[in-house]
Design a protein around this motif. Sequence first.
Motif, PDB file in Angstrom:
ATOM      1  N   LEU A 184      33.305  47.725  38.295  1.00  0.00           N
ATOM      2  CA  LEU A 184      33.349  47.417  39.523  1.00  0.00           C
ATOM      3  C   LEU A 184      32.140  47.166  41.065  1.00  0.00           C
ATOM      4  O   LEU A 184      32.070  46.225  41.996  1.00  0.00           O
ATOM      5  N   ARG A 220      29.930  44.758  39.388  1.00  0.00           N
ATOM      6  CA  ARG A 220      30.089  43.481  39.503  1.00  0.00           C
ATOM      7  C   ARG A 220      30.302  42.969  41.281  1.00  0.00           C
ATOM      8  O   ARG A 220      30.178  41.596  41.733  1.00  0.00           O
ATOM      9  N   ASP A 221      30.712  43.720  42.327  1.00  0.00           N
ATOM     10  CA  ASP A 221      29.964  43.422  43.495  1.00  0.00           C
ATOM     11  C   ASP A 221      29.146  43.148  43.870  1.00  0.00           C
ATOM     12  O   ASP A 221      29.001  42.065  44.222  1.00  0.00           O
ATOM     13  N   ILE A 248      28.150  39.180  42.343  1.00  0.00           N
ATOM     14  CA  ILE A 248      28.494  38.938  42.667  1.00  0.00           C
ATOM     15  C   ILE A 248      28.163  38.508  44.239  1.00  0.00           C
ATOM     16  O   ILE A 248      28.104  37.228  44.628  1.00  0.00           O
ATOM     17  N   LEU A 261      33.963  35.328  37.993  1.00  0.00           N
ATOM     18  CA  LEU A 261      33.397  36.479  38.709  1.00  0.00           C
ATOM     19  C   LEU A 261      34.794  37.619  39.454  1.00  0.00           C
ATOM     20  O   LEU A 261      35.281  38.567  39.238  1.00  0.00           O
ATOM     21  N   ARG A 262      35.349  36.559  40.346  1.00  0.00           N
ATOM     22  CA  ARG A 262      36.193  37.169  41.139  1.00  0.00           C
ATOM     23  C   ARG A 262      37.561  37.390  40.163  1.00  0.00           C
ATOM     24  O   ARG A 262      38.547  38.087  40.929  1.00  0.00           O
ATOM     25  N   GLU A 320      37.860  38.610  37.142  1.00  0.00           N
ATOM     26  CA  GLU A 320      37.678  39.535  36.538  1.00  0.00           C
ATOM     27  C   GLU A 320      37.489  41.112  37.309  1.00  0.00           C
ATOM     28  O   GLU A 320      38.464  41.724  36.898  1.00  0.00           O
ATOM     29  N   GLN A 321      36.624  40.442  38.523  1.00  0.00           N
ATOM     30  CA  GLN A 321      37.465  41.556  39.208  1.00  0.00           C
ATOM     31  C   GLN A 321      38.401  41.215  39.605  1.00  0.00           C
ATOM     32  O   GLN A 321      39.012  42.430  39.959  1.00  0.00           O
ATOM     33  N   GLU A 322      39.271  40.211  40.208  1.00  0.00           N
ATOM     34  CA  GLU A 322      40.730  41.162  40.598  1.00  0.00           C
ATOM     35  C   GLU A 322      41.669  41.308  39.331  1.00  0.00           C
ATOM     36  O   GLU A 322      42.363  42.144  39.812  1.00  0.00           O
ATOM     37  N   LYS A 327      40.473  43.458  36.929  1.00  0.00           N
ATOM     38  CA  LYS A 327      39.458  45.377  36.972  1.00  0.00           C
ATOM     39  C   LYS A 327      40.391  45.698  38.160  1.00  0.00           C
ATOM     40  O   LYS A 327      40.357  46.425  37.667  1.00  0.00           O
ATOM     41  N   HIS A 328      40.284  45.212  39.096  1.00  0.00           N
ATOM     42  CA  HIS A 328      41.122  45.835  40.151  1.00  0.00           C
ATOM     43  C   HIS A 328      42.826  46.209  40.242  1.00  0.00           C
ATOM     44  O   HIS A 328      42.868  46.760  40.018  1.00  0.00           O
TER      45      HIS A 328
END
Length: 324
Positions: A161, A164-165, A168, A242-243, A245-247, A249-250
């Motif tokens: 994460l 990824r951050d 991003i 990416l957002r 995917e990040q969501e 993963k979150h």
Amino acid sequence: MARGGVTKFLVQKARVAILARGENPSIDALRVELGNTGSKSTIHRYLKEIEAENAPAVGAPRTLSENLTELVAQLAGQLQQEARQSVAEDRAALSRERLDYQQQVRNAQAQIDPLKAAVHALEVQLQDAREQLQTVQEQKHQSDLANARLRQVGSDLETRLRERDAQILSLEEKHNHARLALDHFRQAAKEQREQERRQQESQVQQFGGELRQLQQSLIVRQDQLTQLNRDNERLLTEARLLRNEQEAKHQQLMRETLASEVLRQDKARIDGQRIELEERNQELADELRLSQQLLREQAIRMVALEEQVRHASQRETPEAAAPE
């Protein structure tokens, strides 16, 4: 009591015993005193002889030895009667005491059997508690392993994460730079068009060729602008992906965190059960020790009672064997 025959001595002894009690030594009383043995004629004959022997001569006073002999005979008869009565009372008391001892032995045996059953039940419960404790310990070990795996997975997800951050953030910086460049280019193009328009108004004929050149340059710049818009849309699309995917993963991290919390609560509950089982195990061990102590005390009491019964039996046996 049956005898080999009634003798003069036995009749005299019975007469002295009756006289010692202050009763009349009649034939029937003598026969009862002799144990209902002997014929009345024989007893009457011996009685006449004894009375004749004991009768004082006419006109002759009784001597001191005769009085003492009669008194001694009376006392001997009374002592024998008291001895028989004392022996009978002792036998009755001994019989009652023996019955009491036997009852105490039965009561002790009746108490020992339930205690043995209780000890067996406690041993079974203790074995069950040990098995449950072992099962709980195995479950705790499995739970610890699962928690370790989840912590590792959570750590890996946090690392990814952060990566990824960082990606991003880099994309957002690129997007901002691109937007600023586009705005600058648009502002420059606008200013340039305004300048060209003013110049065109004053020098339309003069700068016809330059207009064509500027138009070509504008086409090139529009192509560049189109390319920049495409790059911007691509960057925006990548940023949205990416957002998303990040969501995702979150959310996955939240689910795994929730699962980890559930496992932690299960571990706490299992630890509580383990503590309760250990406390129950300790209580069962204390009860077992108390039951064993009671069994030892009951065994000591039973041995003491058996010893008392044995002594009482030994006391009764010689007295029962003594002649009356």
